[in-house]
Design a protein around this motif. Structure first.
Motif, PDB file in Angstrom:
ATOM      1  N   THR A  85       0.841  -1.192   0.000  1.00 49.59           N
ATOM      2  CA  THR A  85       0.000   0.000   0.000  1.00 49.59           C
ATOM      3  C   THR A  85       0.880   1.247   0.000  1.00 49.59           C
ATOM      4  OG1 THR A  85      -0.124  -0.050   2.417  1.00 49.59           O
ATOM      5  CG2 THR A  85      -1.877  -1.165   1.204  1.00 49.59           C
ATOM      6  N   ARG A  86       0.328   2.302  -0.593  1.00 52.55           N
ATOM      7  CA  ARG A  86       1.052   3.576  -0.662  1.00 52.55           C
ATOM      8  C   ARG A  86       0.419   4.659   0.201  1.00 52.55           C
ATOM      9  NH1 ARG A  86       0.862   4.005  -7.126  1.00 52.55           N
ATOM     10  NH2 ARG A  86      -1.175   3.078  -6.649  1.00 52.55           N
ATOM     11  N   LYS A  87      -0.669   4.343   0.830  1.00 60.07           N
ATOM     12  CA  LYS A  87      -1.387   5.310   1.641  1.00 60.07           C
ATOM     13  C   LYS A  87      -1.581   4.726   3.036  1.00 60.07           C
ATOM     14  CE  LYS A  87      -5.578   8.191   1.509  1.00 60.07           C
ATOM     15  NZ  LYS A  87      -6.820   8.464   0.719  1.00 60.07           N
ATOM     16  N   GLY A  88      -1.307   5.533   4.057  1.00 57.86           N
ATOM     17  CA  GLY A  88      -1.414   5.043   5.420  1.00 57.86           C
ATOM     18  C   GLY A  88      -0.239   4.149   5.769  1.00 57.86           C
ATOM     19  N   ASP A  89      -0.391   3.365   6.847  1.00 55.62           N
ATOM     20  CA  ASP A  89       0.659   2.429   7.233  1.00 55.62           C
ATOM     21  C   ASP A  89       0.886   1.419   6.124  1.00 55.62           C
ATOM     22  OD1 ASP A  89       0.853   3.705   9.670  1.00 55.62           O
ATOM     23  OD2 ASP A  89      -0.525   2.306  10.685  1.00 55.62           O
ATOM     24  N   ARG A  90       2.157   1.133   5.826  1.00 58.03           N
ATOM     25  CA  ARG A  90       2.471   0.209   4.742  1.00 58.03           C
ATOM     26  C   ARG A  90       2.013  -1.200   5.097  1.00 58.03           C
ATOM     27  NH1 ARG A  90       6.454  -0.022   0.418  1.00 58.03           N
ATOM     28  NH2 ARG A  90       7.051  -2.188  -0.033  1.00 58.03           N
ATOM     29  N   VAL A  91       1.279  -1.802   4.164  1.00 59.91           N
ATOM     30  CA  VAL A  91       0.829  -3.184   4.284  1.00 59.91           C
ATOM     31  C   VAL A  91       1.345  -3.943   3.072  1.00 59.91           C
ATOM     32  CG1 VAL A  91      -1.169  -4.732   4.333  1.00 59.91           C
ATOM     33  CG2 VAL A  91      -1.242  -2.567   5.584  1.00 59.91           C
ATOM     34  N   GLU A  92       1.882  -5.135   3.294  1.00 51.94           N
ATOM     35  CA  GLU A  92       2.357  -5.981   2.202  1.00 51.94           C
ATOM     36  C   GLU A  92       1.523  -7.249   2.149  1.00 51.94           C
ATOM     37  OE1 GLU A  92       6.513  -6.648   2.850  1.00 51.94           O
ATOM     38  OE2 GLU A  92       7.087  -4.825   1.769  1.00 51.94           O
ATOM     39  N   LEU A  93       1.085  -7.617   0.948  1.00 52.44           N
ATOM     40  CA  LEU A  93       0.357  -8.858   0.714  1.00 52.44           C
ATOM     41  C   LEU A  93       0.931  -9.538  -0.515  1.00 52.44           C
ATOM     42  CD1 LEU A  93      -3.382  -7.751   1.182  1.00 52.44           C
ATOM     43  CD2 LEU A  93      -1.986  -9.042   2.801  1.00 52.44           C
ATOM     44  N   CYS A  94       0.737 -10.835  -0.593  1.00 54.80           N
ATOM     45  CA  CYS A  94       1.112 -11.561  -1.801  1.00 54.80           C
ATOM     46  C   CYS A  94       0.044 -12.617  -2.084  1.00 54.80           C
ATOM     47  CB  CYS A  94       2.485 -12.202  -1.683  1.00 54.80           C
ATOM     48  SG  CYS A  94       2.694 -13.378  -0.325  1.00 54.80           S
ATOM     49  N   GLY A  95      -0.055 -13.018  -3.344  1.00 54.06           N
ATOM     50  CA  GLY A  95      -1.065 -13.992  -3.728  1.00 54.06           C
ATOM     51  C   GLY A  95      -0.845 -14.499  -5.134  1.00 54.06           C
ATOM     52  N   ILE A  96      -1.754 -15.349  -5.566  1.00 51.67           N
ATOM     53  CA  ILE A  96      -1.732 -15.909  -6.918  1.00 51.67           C
ATOM     54  C   ILE A  96      -3.138 -15.784  -7.484  1.00 51.67           C
ATOM     55  CG2 ILE A  96      -1.349 -17.964  -8.329  1.00 51.67           C
ATOM     56  CD1 ILE A  96       0.496 -19.016  -6.137  1.00 51.67           C
ATOM     57  N   GLU A  97      -3.231 -15.301  -8.727  1.00 51.40           N
ATOM     58  CA  GLU A  97      -4.529 -15.222  -9.383  1.00 51.40           C
ATOM     59  C   GLU A  97      -4.411 -15.756 -10.808  1.00 51.40           C
ATOM     60  OE1 GLU A  97      -6.971 -11.752  -8.802  1.00 51.40           O
ATOM     61  OE2 GLU A  97      -5.728 -11.109  -7.115  1.00 51.40           O
ATOM     62  N   VAL A  98      -5.425 -16.504 -11.193  1.00 53.08           N
ATOM     63  CA  VAL A  98      -5.503 -17.058 -12.551  1.00 53.08           C
ATOM     64  C   VAL A  98      -6.741 -16.456 -13.218  1.00 53.08           C
ATOM     65  CG1 VAL A  98      -5.726 -19.139 -13.938  1.00 53.08           C
ATOM     66  CG2 VAL A  98      -4.400 -19.203 -11.791  1.00 53.08           C
ATOM     67  N   PHE A  99      -6.557 -15.882 -14.407  1.00 55.60           N
ATOM     68  CA  PHE A  99      -7.655 -15.273 -15.154  1.00 55.60           C
ATOM     69  C   PHE A  99      -7.902 -16.053 -16.446  1.00 55.60           C
ATOM     70  CE2 PHE A  99      -6.005 -11.898 -12.535  1.00 55.60           C
ATOM     71  CZ  PHE A  99      -7.096 -11.108 -12.212  1.00 55.60           C
ATOM     72  N   LYS A 100      -9.160 -16.108 -16.819  1.00 55.59           N
ATOM     73  CA  LYS A 100      -9.546 -16.679 -18.113  1.00 55.59           C
ATOM     74  C   LYS A 100     -10.077 -15.550 -18.992  1.00 55.59           C
ATOM     75  CE  LYS A 100     -12.762 -19.981 -20.264  1.00 55.59           C
ATOM     76  NZ  LYS A 100     -13.859 -20.950 -20.022  1.00 55.59           N
TER      77      LYS A 100
END
Length: 487
Positions: A85-100
């Protein structure tokens, strides 16, 4: 215009829609609706829903996405991503997404669960070395891999990263909820801890009130802290113990003995051989900490005499409740004995012998696990909510009067008292067999107090009612055998 490829769509989706906050571009990139696939559910999002979702999250946190891995063909594209995130306290997340993609627009999206942090890279440690202490939890579903990882680190246990944990309830504790948690690691863990037992706050309001009033959570957590990692008697190792300052919350993480031990039904009672094993283990406990200098002023130990007046009031209420609940199912003589000892409860507590032993305080057979060895059963003592300083005969009397059928108790009682007295005499040569017998008799009423008092915490039910009635019938039988009613 030629249809965009799945790779082109995902590049625009992350870079323009999210990073540059151009939510309206979704009209060109996604179908109406797009189907979002989550574990065990699907959600159809219209274009307007998608745009609103992106605008809400962009305004709140300004997320910024980067590909860690990107793989695409003519229909599907997979993004392994990191976000901060760039706003407020920095939060880091990671994930995987598959799109069709169909005809140049995304029609479906499969989402993994988002995880705090970023995807590991070469050079990263498997487990951070500075994890914060585990927070207090209130239910078994909060026993997560991250929570257990912190437990092990703060217990000084070198553990690979925990990838999965699964908890199932076990046991029938009156004042707590207990579960067994199976653990899966992301590396070879042949020597790792494969499961633990987690013990947490009860979800029964009346039982929680009793726990707070009697301070049982702080006592049990303190007992395990006192024992440490190695004990001179058989009790499970405690990896984490913490009780809330308000006395109403408990978190214990214990060694899982389920693969090497077995439980015995309190209703069925244990065998004479099992009883002898319990007596031997209680003797190890009592002699190990006999007259221990750290226990004389230990504030966490139960002081029964200080609370004698309150306990007497509780006993009178419990006796009335027991008669109301069991009046047609328990012999009248047994009910009369309950009333008799309820009336004299305060004096019985004040008359308890002063002792120098650390005692378990509630060694019913359902607070014991049995390990079958070639030499015979060995008893493991569990549940330390009523630990106290007192006579070693208290534990023996409490156990024998409730955990065996009367005929079996009579068969082993005298021999177990003699063996226990002999063990204590090694520590204190002045401790005689006559003294042991006097202390045994004086302790017997308290077992009945506990059994009757449980009616205020245990709701009605077939198993629950059979347990309570069986306990009091055995307790009263022992009191009659020792001529306590006439005392």
């Amino acid at each position: 215009m030629a249809s965009r490829t799945p790779r082109e769509l995902i590049e625009l989706y992350w870079t323009e829609v999210w990073n540059n906050r151009n939510a309206d571009l979704i009209r060109e990139l996604c179908s109406d609706p797009i189907i979002r696939h989550d574990p065990n559910s699907t959600t159809a999002l219209s274009l307007e829903d998608q745009i609103a979702r992106v605008k809400q999250q962009s305004e709140a946190a300004e997320p910024y996405f980067e590909h860690e891995v990107l793989l695409a063909d003519d229909t599907y594209v997979t993004s392994v991503w990191n976000m901060h995130t760039r706003k407020g306290d920095r939060v880091e997340l990671c994930g995987i997404e598959v799109f069709k993609a169909v005809d140049g627009k995304f029609t479906d999206c499969w989402n993994s669960s988002y995880v705090a942090g970023r995807w590991g890279r070469e050079g990263d440690v498997s487990v951070p070395q500075n994890l914060p202490a585990p927070t207090m939890i209130s239910s078994l579903d909060q026993v997560t891999p991250e929570w257990l990882q912190a437990v092990f680190q703060h217990a000084g246990i070198d553990s690979p990263r925990i990838s999965l944990s699964r908890s199932v309830p076990i046991g029938h504790g009156n004042l707590s909820v207990t579960g067994r948690t199976a653990i899966t690691y992301n590396a070879n863990a042949e020597e790792g801890i494969r499961s633990v037992v987690c013990k947490i706050t009860t979800d029964i309001a009346a039982a929680a009130d009793i726990a707070a009033t009697q301070d049982v959570y702080r006592r049990e957590a303190s007992a395990y802290a006192f024992f440490g990692a190695q004990t001179p008697f058989a009790t499970p190792r405690c990896y984490w113990s913490k009780a809330g300052a308000d006395g109403r919350t408990l978190n214990l993480v214990l060694q899982d003995l389920s693969q090497t031990t077995r439980a015995v039904s309190q209703v069925e009672g244990c065998s004479p051989a099992e009883a002898v094993a319990v007596g031997a283990e209680l003797a190890r406990l009592h002699t190990a900490y006999w007259d221990h200098p750290d226990l004389g002023s230990a504030a966490w130990l139960l002081d029964r005499k200080r609370g004698a007046s309150h306990s007497a009031d509780v006993q009178l209420a419990a006796a009335a409740a027991f008669r109301d609940r069991f009046g047609n199912r328990v012999a009248s003589g047994c009910l009369d004995a309950i009333d008799h000892f309820a009336r004299r409860a305060e004096q019985d507590i004040l008359n308890l012998p002063v002792g120098k032993a650390l005692i378990h305080g509630e060694p019913r057979v359902d607070n014991v696990l049995f390990e079958d060895l070639p030499s015979g059963p060995r008893a493991w003592l569990i549940d330390w909510q009523f630990a106290s300083l007192g006579s070693p005969m208290f534990d023996l009397a409490y156990f024998l009067s409730g955990s065996l059928e009367p005929a079996d108790r009579r068969a082993v009682e005298e021999g177990m008292i003699k063996a226990h007295q002999a063990a204590i005499a090694v520590c204190d040569p002045a401790y005689s067999l006559d003294q042991a017998r006097r202390e045994f008799k004086a302790s017997l009423p308290i077992a009945l107090h506990f059994s009757v008092g449980a009616v205020l915490a245990i709701p009605p039910g077939d198993l629950e009612d059979r347990l309570l009635s069986t306990l009091v019938e055995r307790n009263v039988s022992a009191l009659i055998d020792w001529d306590c009613l006439a005392s």
